[in-house]
Scaffold this motif. Sequence first.
Motif, PDB file in Angstrom:
ATOM      1  N   UNK A 170     -17.430  27.869   3.843  1.00  0.00           N
ATOM      2  CA  UNK A 170     -16.408  28.917   3.850  1.00  0.00           C
ATOM      3  C   UNK A 170     -15.187  28.554   3.006  1.00  0.00           C
ATOM      4  N   UNK A 171     -14.787  27.279   3.023  1.00  0.00           N
ATOM      5  CA  UNK A 171     -13.627  26.867   2.211  1.00  0.00           C
ATOM      6  C   UNK A 171     -13.896  27.110   0.730  1.00  0.00           C
ATOM      7  N   UNK A 172     -15.108  26.803   0.287  1.00  0.00           N
ATOM      8  CA  UNK A 172     -15.482  27.037  -1.110  1.00  0.00           C
ATOM      9  C   UNK A 172     -15.480  28.530  -1.417  1.00  0.00           C
ATOM     10  N   UNK A 173     -16.022  29.318  -0.489  1.00  0.00           N
ATOM     11  CA  UNK A 173     -16.039  30.765  -0.700  1.00  0.00           C
ATOM     12  C   UNK A 173     -14.620  31.309  -0.828  1.00  0.00           C
ATOM     13  N   UNK A 174     -13.752  30.900   0.091  1.00  0.00           N
ATOM     14  CA  UNK A 174     -12.372  31.408   0.074  1.00  0.00           C
ATOM     15  C   UNK A 174     -11.675  31.043  -1.235  1.00  0.00           C
ATOM     16  N   UNK A 175     -11.954  29.856  -1.754  1.00  0.00           N
ATOM     17  CA  UNK A 175     -11.345  29.446  -3.021  1.00  0.00           C
ATOM     18  C   UNK A 175     -11.791  30.341  -4.176  1.00  0.00           C
ATOM     19  N   UNK A 176     -12.905  31.042  -3.981  1.00  0.00           N
ATOM     20  CA  UNK A 176     -13.429  31.938  -5.002  1.00  0.00           C
ATOM     21  C   UNK A 176     -13.207  33.416  -4.662  1.00  0.00           C
ATOM     22  N   UNK A 177     -12.412  33.656  -3.606  1.00  0.00           N
ATOM     23  CA  UNK A 177     -11.987  35.015  -3.307  1.00  0.00           C
ATOM     24  C   UNK A 177     -12.871  35.832  -2.387  1.00  0.00           C
ATOM     25  N   UNK A 190      -8.867  27.025   9.348  1.00  0.00           N
ATOM     26  CA  UNK A 190      -9.751  25.889   9.661  1.00  0.00           C
ATOM     27  C   UNK A 190     -10.005  25.742  11.152  1.00  0.00           C
ATOM     28  N   UNK A 191      -8.992  26.059  11.966  1.00  0.00           N
ATOM     29  CA  UNK A 191      -9.117  25.830  13.408  1.00  0.00           C
ATOM     30  C   UNK A 191      -9.884  26.927  14.137  1.00  0.00           C
ATOM     31  N   UNK A 192     -10.214  28.019  13.449  1.00  0.00           N
ATOM     32  CA  UNK A 192     -11.004  29.105  14.046  1.00  0.00           C
ATOM     33  C   UNK A 192     -12.465  28.870  13.674  1.00  0.00           C
ATOM     34  N   UNK A 193     -13.205  28.225  14.563  1.00  0.00           N
ATOM     35  CA  UNK A 193     -14.539  27.716  14.233  1.00  0.00           C
ATOM     36  C   UNK A 193     -15.637  28.555  14.887  1.00  0.00           C
ATOM     37  N   UNK A 194     -16.637  28.853  14.114  1.00  0.00           N
ATOM     38  CA  UNK A 194     -17.874  29.458  14.600  1.00  0.00           C
ATOM     39  C   UNK A 194     -19.012  28.542  14.186  1.00  0.00           C
ATOM     40  N   UNK A 254      -8.738  36.975   6.815  1.00  0.00           N
ATOM     41  CA  UNK A 254      -8.774  35.637   7.371  1.00  0.00           C
ATOM     42  C   UNK A 254     -10.216  35.197   7.602  1.00  0.00           C
ATOM     43  N   UNK A 255     -10.567  34.054   7.037  1.00  0.00           N
ATOM     44  CA  UNK A 255     -11.923  33.516   7.133  1.00  0.00           C
ATOM     45  C   UNK A 255     -11.884  32.211   7.901  1.00  0.00           C
ATOM     46  N   UNK A 256     -12.636  32.135   8.988  1.00  0.00           N
ATOM     47  CA  UNK A 256     -12.699  30.914   9.773  1.00  0.00           C
ATOM     48  C   UNK A 256     -13.807  29.986   9.300  1.00  0.00           C
ATOM     49  N   UNK A 257     -13.769  28.769   9.778  1.00  0.00           N
ATOM     50  CA  UNK A 257     -14.763  27.753   9.433  1.00  0.00           C
ATOM     51  C   UNK A 257     -16.117  28.078  10.069  1.00  0.00           C
ATOM     52  N   UNK A 258     -17.186  27.826   9.330  1.00  0.00           N
ATOM     53  CA  UNK A 258     -18.541  27.973   9.858  1.00  0.00           C
ATOM     54  C   UNK A 258     -19.211  26.602   9.809  1.00  0.00           C
TER      55      UNK A 258
END
Length: 310
Positions: free
Chosen positions: A161-168, A215-219, A134-138
């Motif tokens: 992070x969204x772009x990174x997650x789309x690339x695995x 998305x809702x887990x923000x750092x 699980x990857x949160x928003x930065x």
Amino acid sequence: MTGIPSTPANTAHSNDAAEEPSRPVCSVIVPVYNHWGLVPHLLRCLRAQTLAQESFEVLLVDNGSTDYEPPQSLPANVRILNCETPGSYAARNGGIEAAAGDWLAFTDADCRPDPRWLEAMLARAQQEGRMALLAGTVEMYTDSARPNAYQIYDLIRGIPQAHYVSRGYAATANLLVHRSVMEMVGGFDATRYSGGDTAFCRRACASGYSIHLVCEAVVRHPARHSWGEVVSKARRIKGGQLLSGSKRMRGYWVLRTLMPPLHLYYRYAMAGQYSLRYRVIALAVQSRLWGHELREMFRLLIRPACRERK
């Protein structure tokens, strides 16, 4: 070496064997290298978490800081560890070995987690199960009302992070992983100073695990405010690209470095949430930085032992 370290030189050891009344659900692992002045701010953010304090622990892993000045008093759920092996991924591996929680949350000393960070992460973990990373928003930020060129550049480049997650893959500034994933896949590559999070996530996904954006887990992460900081990050990344991985991937990054960063130019130009002035500044800084990346590439090819660390 890609597994969790087990030798004495690579294993973090505790300075404060604090008694724990109950086993925490989650362990927050934070490598610290010469950022001890920022740790009190991080601890305040973690103290403000909506998740009960007894449900998580915080492991601050000192990675050979030359200005080691930890807080004089620590909350009951915070421990300080030492890792003698240089590199933030070696420090994270040391934290993993010492962690008491089944869920492992990663962030950095200069980050500022929102109050609902851990609660949102663990709520999503209940939905997705142990097989999910699980990857949160930065979110990048600056306290300056008039940010300089380098802060503007870092705000626009950010950590997408969204772009990174789309690339695995995902950045360890905001990542949650179950302990069983580490046991199955192995920990971070302790020889890396950069890119260890990408390599770990891709190794896990290749083994059948999935990665999801929360998305809702923000750092929040501060924008770098000087040219030296921007260059230091670029050098560290370039070292990770050119000195780690397969020969094929290293060759790929050599060719990629030789080419103008058109994909970044496009992303900055299309960042419509920022003014035209900000976008032009980001393009100018990126162009200047490309020249330094070229020089760093040739330097590393000639003297591979000389690389930047965080």
